[in-house]
Design an enzyme around this catalytic site. Structure first.
Site, PDB file in Angstrom:
ATOM      1  N   GLN A  20       2.655  10.006   1.205  1.00  0.00           N
ATOM      2  CA  GLN A  20       3.958   9.326   1.284  1.00  0.00           C
ATOM      3  C   GLN A  20       4.849   9.658   0.091  1.00  0.00           C
ATOM      4  O   GLN A  20       6.045   9.412   0.131  1.00  0.00           O
ATOM      5  CB  GLN A  20       3.768   7.807   1.370  1.00  0.00           C
ATOM      6  CG  GLN A  20       3.176   7.349   2.698  1.00  0.00           C
ATOM      7  CD  GLN A  20       3.095   5.837   2.749  1.00  0.00           C
ATOM      8  OE1 GLN A  20       2.169   5.255   2.216  1.00  0.00           O
ATOM      9  NE2 GLN A  20       4.076   5.195   3.373  1.00  0.00           N
ATOM     10  N   GLY A  76       0.837  -1.194   0.000  1.00  0.00           N
ATOM     11  CA  GLY A  76       0.000   0.000   0.000  1.00  0.00           C
ATOM     12  C   GLY A  76       0.871   1.242   0.000  1.00  0.00           C
ATOM     13  O   GLY A  76       2.028   1.206   0.455  1.00  0.00           O
ATOM     14  N   CYS A  94       5.631   0.026   7.386  1.00  0.00           N
ATOM     15  CA  CYS A  94       5.244   1.207   6.608  1.00  0.00           C
ATOM     16  C   CYS A  94       6.445   1.634   5.766  1.00  0.00           C
ATOM     17  O   CYS A  94       7.569   1.685   6.288  1.00  0.00           O
ATOM     18  CB  CYS A  94       4.840   2.331   7.563  1.00  0.00           C
ATOM     19  SG  CYS A  94       4.360   3.849   6.724  1.00  0.00           S
ATOM     20  N   LEU A  95       6.214   1.946   4.514  1.00  0.00           N
ATOM     21  CA  LEU A  95       7.323   2.345   3.635  1.00  0.00           C
ATOM     22  C   LEU A  95       7.947   3.663   4.099  1.00  0.00           C
ATOM     23  O   LEU A  95       9.078   3.972   3.734  1.00  0.00           O
ATOM     24  CB  LEU A  95       6.844   2.466   2.183  1.00  0.00           C
ATOM     25  CG  LEU A  95       6.389   1.139   1.539  1.00  0.00           C
ATOM     26  CD1 LEU A  95       5.798   1.387   0.156  1.00  0.00           C
ATOM     27  CD2 LEU A  95       7.539   0.150   1.460  1.00  0.00           C
ATOM     28  N   HIS A 109      -2.990   7.409   6.870  1.00  0.00           N
ATOM     29  CA  HIS A 109      -2.021   8.337   6.274  1.00  0.00           C
ATOM     30  C   HIS A 109      -2.704   9.625   5.800  1.00  0.00           C
ATOM     31  O   HIS A 109      -2.115  10.702   5.846  1.00  0.00           O
ATOM     32  CB  HIS A 109      -1.330   7.686   5.067  1.00  0.00           C
ATOM     33  CG  HIS A 109      -0.148   6.836   5.424  1.00  0.00           C
ATOM     34  ND1 HIS A 109       0.977   7.341   6.031  1.00  0.00           N
ATOM     35  CD2 HIS A 109       0.097   5.519   5.240  1.00  0.00           C
ATOM     36  CE1 HIS A 109       1.865   6.368   6.212  1.00  0.00           C
ATOM     37  NE2 HIS A 109       1.349   5.238   5.745  1.00  0.00           N
ATOM     38  N   HIS A 120      -4.608   1.179   7.558  1.00  0.00           N
ATOM     39  CA  HIS A 120      -3.277   1.784   7.620  1.00  0.00           C
ATOM     40  C   HIS A 120      -3.161   2.923   6.594  1.00  0.00           C
ATOM     41  O   HIS A 120      -2.708   4.031   6.923  1.00  0.00           O
ATOM     42  CB  HIS A 120      -2.220   0.695   7.356  1.00  0.00           C
ATOM     43  CG  HIS A 120      -0.820   1.203   7.302  1.00  0.00           C
ATOM     44  ND1 HIS A 120       0.121   0.893   8.258  1.00  0.00           N
ATOM     45  CD2 HIS A 120      -0.176   2.008   6.405  1.00  0.00           C
ATOM     46  CE1 HIS A 120       1.265   1.492   7.944  1.00  0.00           C
ATOM     47  NE2 HIS A 120       1.112   2.166   6.831  1.00  0.00           N
TER      48      HIS A 120
HETATM   49 NI    NI Z   1       2.385   3.383   5.725  1.00  0.00          NI
END
Ligand code: NI
Length: 194
Positions: A52, A47, A102-103, A148, A144
């Protein structure tokens, strides 16, 4: 298409409430979504939310690979998909701990309380409505990513900080524990044969 730079925890773009997408079919939104899909696959991740990649708009991309699904008919498999201007409803008061990463917080994982069953709504790039009731992994990923869009990162949801660590160390610890359990079981079996 392009692989975009991912913002890491500490960057203010990850802490703000994002703005609605005015025109889901606009060329710049299509380009952004295509680039986000490529960035998610390149990472690799399951995701990725627009903030992000430094774009504070209410949209995210995600996928639910067959191998990650849990034994639950509502844990629907999902190929790469986008959800624009999403809304979420929790369908239970209950929360379960789900391990997630999480990236924007590379190398770490934690057990985070999440609703086991949700309904979500949104639109796709054509403006077509999307509505699904999902459980398990699918429900966890969507919660999640949705967080964000409100500037919430998973550590802000955590209750037990002992369940937070580097992925590498957590894997090592899990392997050691599995090995110890297998040894204990082998000893018990030897004992009963004697
Ligand atoms: Ni994330």
């Amino acid at each position: 298409m392009a692989v975009l730079k991912i913002a890491r925890m500490g960057h203010p773009v990850l802490l703000r409430r994002c703005d609605p997408v005015a025109d889901p079919g606009a060329p710049e939104i299509r380009r952004l979504v295509a680039d986000m899909m490529e960035t998610m696959e390149d990472a690799p991740g399951v995701g990725l939310a627009a903030p992000q990649v430094h774009v504070p708009l209410r949209l995210f991309v995600f996928r639910v690979p067959g191998a990650r699904r849990e034994d639950d008919p509502e844990d629907l498999p999902q190929s790469n998909t986008v959800l624009i201007n999403p809304e979420i409803a929790f369908l239970t008061e209950e929360r379960v701990l789900r391990w997630e990463g999480c990236l924007s917080i590379p190398g770490l994982r934690a057990a985070v309380p999440r609703a086991p069953r949700i309904r979500y709504r949104g639109v796709d790039l054509e403006g077509n409505p999307i509505e699904r009731v999902v459980s398990g992994f699918h429900a966890g990923v969507v919660q999640h990513e949705y967080d964000h869009l409100d500037g919430i990162l998973y550590p802000m949801r955590m209750q037990d900080f002992r369940l937070f660590g580097f992925t590498e160390e957590l894997h090592r610890a899990a392997e050691a524990q599995a090995q110890a359990q297998a040894q204990a079981q082998a000893q018990r079996q030897t004992g009963s044969d004697a």
